[in-house]
Structures are given as structure tokens and as C-alpha cells.
Write a protein that holds these residues in place. Structure first.
Motif, PDB file in Angstrom:
ATOM      1  N   ASP A 407      49.031  16.440  15.910  1.00 54.60           N
ATOM      2  CA  ASP A 407      49.651  15.133  15.674  1.00 54.60           C
ATOM      3  C   ASP A 407      48.965  14.009  16.438  1.00 54.60           C
ATOM      4  N   THR A 410      45.529   9.730  13.880  1.00 53.27           N
ATOM      5  CA  THR A 410      46.138   9.021  12.755  1.00 53.27           C
ATOM      6  C   THR A 410      45.391   9.318  11.454  1.00 53.27           C
ATOM      7  N   GLU A 411      44.210   9.921  11.563  1.00 53.50           N
ATOM      8  CA  GLU A 411      43.428  10.315  10.400  1.00 53.50           C
ATOM      9  C   GLU A 411      43.144  11.810  10.486  1.00 53.50           C
ATOM     10  N   PHE A 580      56.551   4.666  11.318  1.00 52.15           N
ATOM     11  CA  PHE A 580      55.201   5.234  11.347  1.00 52.15           C
ATOM     12  C   PHE A 580      55.196   6.749  11.183  1.00 52.15           C
ATOM     13  N   TYR A 582      55.502   9.110  13.407  1.00 54.42           N
ATOM     14  CA  TYR A 582      54.783   9.848  14.438  1.00 54.42           C
ATOM     15  C   TYR A 582      55.634  11.017  14.912  1.00 54.42           C
ATOM     16  N   PRO A 654      41.796   5.626  15.966  1.00 49.00           N
ATOM     17  CA  PRO A 654      42.601   6.582  15.188  1.00 49.00           C
ATOM     18  C   PRO A 654      43.300   7.624  16.058  1.00 49.00           C
ATOM     19  N   VAL A 656      46.988   8.486  18.005  1.00 49.05           N
ATOM     20  CA  VAL A 656      48.401   8.129  18.048  1.00 49.05           C
ATOM     21  C   VAL A 656      48.782   7.588  19.422  1.00 49.05           C
ATOM     22  N   ALA A 659      47.647   4.014  19.793  1.00 48.21           N
ATOM     23  CA  ALA A 659      48.399   3.161  18.875  1.00 48.21           C
ATOM     24  C   ALA A 659      49.809   2.907  19.402  1.00 48.21           C
TER      25      ALA A 659
END
Length: 709
Positions: A407, A410-411, A580, A582, A654, A656, A659
Motif C-alpha cells: 500500500d 500510489t502507482e 483517497f 488509502y 508516487p 502514500v 502524499a
């Protein structure tokens, strides 16, 4: 300090001749430091020990394992076909295995490759090849090259010939994917932050020329800070990794531009009152300088508190960020004002502040906002506080229990996909085993205890190839877990294995490995949250007390920032879960967001309250609060937008974790700017009045009158 004396001090920076000396000194410094700044990436230490707590059991195992073998990280090549591997597949896999065993560049230990290992002897659907890669002082750069070689050899990346799935995963594959993300992180964040700053300054100043001065000063700050951090990392053992280097870029640009905005706003005021721009800058520095210094000191002190953290990544972040902010303050109080005085008034074109022109903030938006708040200040701050408190209940949705590798991006990454495919056919922990070190005369008992532990594959216990059987009476062996290495179930298995191994008398057993490191990091982060958070509050409160020379005011201001932090964390937790999608937050997430929001968020309270204090001496606290809001409203709003935008730039990566930090800090800064400072703090000043300054003599003012200093 008298105004005459303040001009004398400021003349060292913005005098008719000394301004050129200041510029020359900075040019010499930049010329000398810029080449060193470019070397910062080479000084980064992204190995496990740069992140883990130094006293953790997993860190000790890393050190002990070096006695048995070079520090290695396993790459795992996974082949899979749902319908079953064909004869052609098995021939191709055998050919790949032979080629892999011949690799030796970039630390690849091909001679120690194991496999292919099939998930079942009859009608196999998947196969694994293990290939250790030496990890040394070259760190991630060498690891990335090694994994690139392996991927090129096996033709990985998904569907191979005829639909055969081929991936390179394992710790080496995952870390190589992380390395690819961090490669060029400095330039990525620099361009993103620079873009945000340019757009924000263009909107704020409405001048295509003036924005060049703060941008040049911010770049000079960043280059100088990066060079100094590089020197400390190279020669003073300062821990710098991709995380701290990335945040340094964002912080220097954001905080430095904030200080520039505050100073230039005061300079514009003084340009309307003084014909000589040197006098105007001298007074601007005298009036705004203490607030900038106090703000920078607050951020630096808050960051240095991180030194007491157990996590190496957290404790290393503190001095890196403190150095960045210190250099930003120095540049914005020397280089920036010198440049402004050198270029003259025309650089403000097309909105030039002419001598004798009216001050536009007197009748501006924030002046009108203050007048509205003044009608019912108690109702305004009460309702605002209740709303913020209600938003803070979103913290119940926070899941700061760590982010698994699956996890973390993000990509989609090849190593993560490969990990998922491997878990379908083999024990999920195959690529990242437990590492156990124990006394040789108790090795058999420890091995039996580990094998009998739920969550461990009994037949997996063994000494890996290329490992010394014994060293100074100690042995090392590995064990495979049934659960994915970064899962909660695997962490539970580590705790059980440690209990079992520690229970063997006189074994002095220690359990490490990737999962153990994650568990130790979570434990250390929990401890750091409990220790560092209150220390940061104490330090910031002390600095506010010294700045305002009061007790009530600092307590009120720190309470508003904490409330803002809680609201930002609550909104962020809800956004991460329901917007999002997540999977959770890193264990250090609450701490990082707290430090940045309290240390940076208090900036705006410092800017406002220091101006209130200045005006209170002339016209009383309540009237002074309205004047201060009118004078600082636009600049603080602009500063908040710049700082929020620069932290939001972390979302360009990219990852988490980055971000989430960027989103939460940006949101918190916007709350501080538009709600806490403009509404809540102003209403509190209007309601509490002169008592905010207790025990200072300003608390004795009567009505709207005030004593002159």
C-alpha cells in the motif's frame, strides 16, 4: 531599541554601500557551496539502519549478521501461469536460472542463487529463484542497478512469452522500486515548489519582476542549506535520507518565502512613509525582523526536539530541517533586503508604492473582516472553536499503524505485483525471512522453538548459502513465515518467535529481518509520539512567552494551534479513508504533521500577535488587534497559500506516506491562515483584551489608551 539605533543596525544589511558587500558575500558563498549542494544525494543513507531505532533488536541483528556474511538483500524472481507451467516454461526458467547464476556485477551474488523452486512437484503453476544482492556503502544506487540487471536478464514486467508472468520482487525488488521513486526527488520537488512559489507570488505581488527577488533568495537558501547538510552528513555523521532531503527542499522554499512575504509587506508600508528606500528598509527590518527571527527560532527549536526520537529517520530529520530554516532566516534578513534595496522601487511595477501614497490595507478585506468580528467576538471564537473541535473527531478514523509495501505506492510497481503473485503460490513470507542469531551451543533448541511457533514454516529453518556456519560461538539461520512479510499477521509472528527464542536459557537469541524491523519501527514511533509531542509544545510555548513577554497570550495561542492540528488531522483521516482510499498512515505520520503544523502554524500567530503588541502600545490591545489584522491579513494569507502549496508538492511523488504528510500539513496551514489566525485569534484578542499580556504592563492598559514604551 530606538528607531535611530535600528537604522544603524539595519544599515549593515541595506546601507548605500554595505548592501553591495552583502550581495558580494552571498555570491561568494553560493559559488563555493553550490557544487557541494549537488552532492547531497550521494551522501544520503537510505539503508535500513538510517531509518530504524539504533537500540532495536532488528538493528542489532543487522550488525551481527555482518559477521556471518556480507549484508545482502534477496531478490526474488517469480514465474507463474495459472493454467500450469508448460515444458517450454520450465525450460525457459532453467535457462534464466543458469544466466542468473553467472551474474556478478553491482553486488549480485549469482553463485549463491537458489532455484528454481516449484510450488509443487507435479503440475507446478509457479516457480521462484532467490538471488542475494550485496548491500554496501553505495546503497540504493547499486541495488537499483543490480535489480535492473536481473529484470533485463529474465525479461520481467508481467506477461512473458505466451502469457507466462515474470516479476522481480522480494526486498531487493521493492527497495529498488523505492529507489527509483527517490531518484531525482530533489529536482522533482524543487521544480514543483518553485512553480507553486512563482504562481503564488505573481498573484500576490501582481508584479512579474518583484517575484524574482524572493525566488532568487529562496534558491540561494536551499543551495546553501543543502551544502551544509552534505558537509555534516559526510564529516559529522549526520543521518540524511531521501525523506529528510525531500522535506528540506519543501521547507526551505515554503518557510523562506513566508519570511520574504512578511518583510516585503512591511517594506511596502515604509516606502509610503519614507522617501529614502534605505531608511524604509531599515525600519522594515527593525519592525518585522524580530517576528521573522522568533518564527525561525520556533521552527528550529521544534525541529531540534526531534533529536530525542528513537527512530533514526525522525531524529535525523530534526537537524536537517533546523539547518534549512536557519539558513532561510539568514538569507531573508540579509540577501533579500539587500537585493530589494539594490533594485529600487521600480521593481514593484506595475503596483509601485510611491512616497506619500495611501496604505491600501486600511480599507481592505481584512479590515472589514476585523470590524465584523469586533461586534460579537466571544460568539465568533466560541463557534469557531466548537466547529474545529467537531472536525477533530475525525481522528477516530486515523489508522497510523504503518503502511505495508503493498500500500506504500500510489502507482502500481512491479515488485508489489510480484509479491501478490508469489503469495498465491508460495508461503507469503518466502522473499523476506526472519533472521535469528543465537549462541552456537543452544542453536538446536532455538531452532526447534522457532519451528514450533505458529506462523513459521517448520521446514524452512536453515542456514542460507554463503553464510558462515559459526562465528565466535554464535550462529545465524533463517526462517520463513506463512504471512506476507509486511502484514500485521507477520508482525504477530515475530513477537511469538521472539518470545519463544528468548525463552531458551543461555541462548542470547535475537530475531531480526524485514518484518522485525517494521515492528521495531512501529514500537519506536509510538514512544516518539508520546515523548516528542509534549516537548515540542513546551519549547514553542517558551519561545512565545519570551517573544510576547506574557503568560496568558502564549497559552491561548498554543491552544489555538493544537486545536487547528487536531482538526487538520481529523479531516485528513476522513479524506484518506473515504476520498483517497488509502490503506492507512505511517506510524510517524501524527508526529511529523504535529511538528510541522505547530512549529510552522505558530508562525502566523507570531506575525499577527507581534504586530498586535506593537500597535497595542500606541492604541490599546483591542484597537491594535484590528489594525494588526488589517495590516498583516493579506501577507499572512499569501504566506499560508505559498507554504501550503509547497507542502502539497510532496503529493507529486508516487508514495502514500509523502502524499499524506503533504496533504495534512497543507490543510493545517490553510486552517491556520484563513480560520485560526484571521478569525479565532483575532476574536480572542478582542474578547480577552489587555489581559492577553499578563503579567506585562500592557495588561494594565485602561480602555483604548496605552502607555508608550
Amino acid at each position: 531599541m530606538s528607531e535611530g539605533r535600528s537604522r544603524g543596525v539595519a544599515w549593515l544589511v541595506c546601507g548605500r554601500r554595505s548592501k553591495w558587500l552583502v550581495l558580494l558575500l552571498w555570491l561568494v558563498a553560493i559559488f563555493a557551496l553550490a557544487p557541494l549542494a549537488q552532492k547531497l544525494s550521494s551522501a544520503q543513507d537510505n539503508d535500513a539502519t538510517s531509518w530504524l531505532p539504533g537500540s532495536a533488536e532488528s538493528t542489532q541483528v543487522l550488525g551481527l549478521s555482518e559477521d556471518f556474511r556480507p549484508e545482502t538483500m534477496p531478490a526474488v524472481v517469480i514465474y507463474a501461469r495459472e493454467s500450469g507451467l508448460t515444458a517450454a516454461d520450465r525450460a525457459a526458467i532453467a535457462e534464466d536460472a543458469a544466466e542468473l547464476k553467472g551474474l556478478s556485477a553491482h553486488g549480485i551474488r549469482g553463485e549463491e542463487a537458489r532455484g528454481p523452486l516449484y510450488n509443487r512437484p507435479d503440475d507446478p503453476r509457479a516457480a521462484l529463484i532467490y538471488l542475494p544482492v550485496t548491500v554496501d556503502e553505495e546503497g540504493w544506487e547499486r541495488l537499483s542497478k543490480a535489480v535492473d540487471d536481473i529484470r533485463e536478464t529474465v525479461g520481467s514486467g508481467g506477461g512473458g512469452s505466451g502469457g507466462l508472468e515474470v516479476y522481480v520482487t522480494g526486498p531487493a525488488g521493492t527497495n529498488a522500486d523505492f529507489a527509483e521513486v527517490f531518484e531525482g526527488i530533489d529536482s522533482t520537488l524543487l521544480l514543483a515548489a518553485l512553480g507553486v512559489v512563482v504562481v503564488a507570488l505573481l498573484i500576490t505581488y501582481r508584479s512579474p519582476t518583484l517575484l524574482l527577488v524572493p525566488v532568487v533568495s529562496a534558491v540561494a537558501s536551499l543551495l546553501s542549506a543543502q551544502a551544509i547538510v552534505y558537509l555534516l552528513a559526510r564529516y559529522a555523521d549526520l543521518t540524511v535520507n531521501g525523506q529528510s532531503a525531500g522535506i528540506l527542499t519543501v521547507l526551505v522554499f515554503g518557510a523562506g518565502t513566508d519570511y520574504a512575504l512578511l518583510l516585503v509587506a512591511r517594506y511596502r508600508e515604509e516606502l509610503r512613509r519614507h522617501e529614502d528606500r534605505h531608511d524604509a528598509m531599515a525600519l522594515a527590518l527593525h519592525r518585522a525582523g524580530p517576528a521573522v527571527i522568533a518564527s525561525g527560532a520556533t521552527v528550529c527549536a521544534g525541529m531540534l526536539v526531534l533529536l530525542v526520537a528513537e527512530m533514526n529517520s525522525t531524529s535525523g530529520l530534526g537537524p536537517v530541517c533546523a539547518i534549512g530554516v536557519l539558513i532561510a532566516v539568514l538569507a531573508m534578513l540579509t540577501l533579500f533586503p539587500a537585493l530589494l534595496v539594490i533594485v529600487g522601487r521600480w521593481f514593484f511595477w506595475p503596483v509601485t508604492p510611491h512616497y506619500g501614497s495611501a496604505e491600501p490595507t486600511v480599507r481592505g478585506l481584512w479590515a472589514r473582516t476585523g470590524n465584523r468580528i469586533s461586534h460579537r467576538p466571544r460568539a465568533v471564537w466560541s463557534v469557531t472553536a466548537v466547529i474545529l473541535a467537531a472536525l477533530s473527531f475525525g481522528i477516530l478514523a486515523l489508522r497510523a499503524e504503518g503502511i505495508s509495501n503493498t500500500d506504500a505506492f500510489t502507482e502500481e510497481q512491479e515488485s508489489i505485483k510480484g509479491q501478490e503473485v508469489s503469495a498465491r503460490y508460495f508461503p507469503a513470507g518466502s522473499g523476506d525471512p526472519l533472521v535469528i542469531v543465537a549462541n552456537a551451543d543452544r542453536a538446536e533448541q532455538v531452532g526447534r522453538a522457532v519451528a514450533a511457533t505458529p506462523g513459521v514454516v517448520p521446514q524452512s529453518i536453515g542456514v542460507p548459502p554463503g553464510t558462515a556456519r559459526e562465528h565466535e560461538g554464535r550462529v545465524l539461520f533463517e526462517a520463513t513465515m506463512t504471512a506476507p512479510a509486511d502484514s500485521a499477521a507477520a508482525k504477530d509472528t515475530v513477537e511469538r518467535v521472539r518470545d519463544a527464542a528468548h525463552a531458551v536459557p543461555d541462548a542470547d537469541a535475537k530475531v531480526g529481518g524485514g518484518t522485525a524491523a517494521l515492528l521495531d519501527a512501529e514500537t519506536a514511533s509510538t514512544r516518539d509520539n508520546a515523548v516528542v509531542l509534549p516537548l515540542v509544545l513546551v519549547v514553542v510555548l517558551a519561545i512565545l512567552g519570551l517573544l510576547l513577554r506574557a503568560v496568558i497570550g502564549p497559552l491561548v495561542l498554543i491552544a489555538t494551534v493544537v486545536l487547528s492540528y487536531a482538526a487538520a488531522l481529523g479531516i485528513s483521516a476522513l479524506a484518506f479513508r473515504y476520498l483517497f482510499d488509502y490503506a492507512g498512515e505511517d506510524t510517524a505520520f501524527p508526529l511529523f504533521v504535529f511538528v510541522f503544523l505547530v512549529a510552522l502554524g505558530i508562525d502566523y500567530n507570531i506575525f499577527l500577535s507581534s504586530r498586535v503588541r506593537e500597535e497595542a502600545r500606541k492604541q490599546g490591545t483591542r484597537r491594535g488587534a484590528l489594525t494588526a489584522l488589517a495590516a498583516t491579513g493579506a501577507v499572512i494569507t499569501s504566506a499560508g497559500l505559498v507554504l501550503a502549496g509547497t507542502f502539497a508538492a510532496l503529493g507529486t511523488l508516487p508514495l502514500v506516506g509523502f502524499a499524506e504528510i503533504g496533504f495534512a500539513v497543507a490543510l493545517g496551514v490553510l486552517l491556520d491562515t484563513f480560520v485560526v489566525r484571521s478569525v479565532l485569534v483575532t476574536a480572542l484578542f478582542l474578547d480577552i483584551g489587555p489581559r492577553m499580556w499578563w503579567p506585562h504592563r500592557l495588561a494594565d492598559e485602561n480602555g483604548s489608551s496605552a502607555r508608550t514604551p
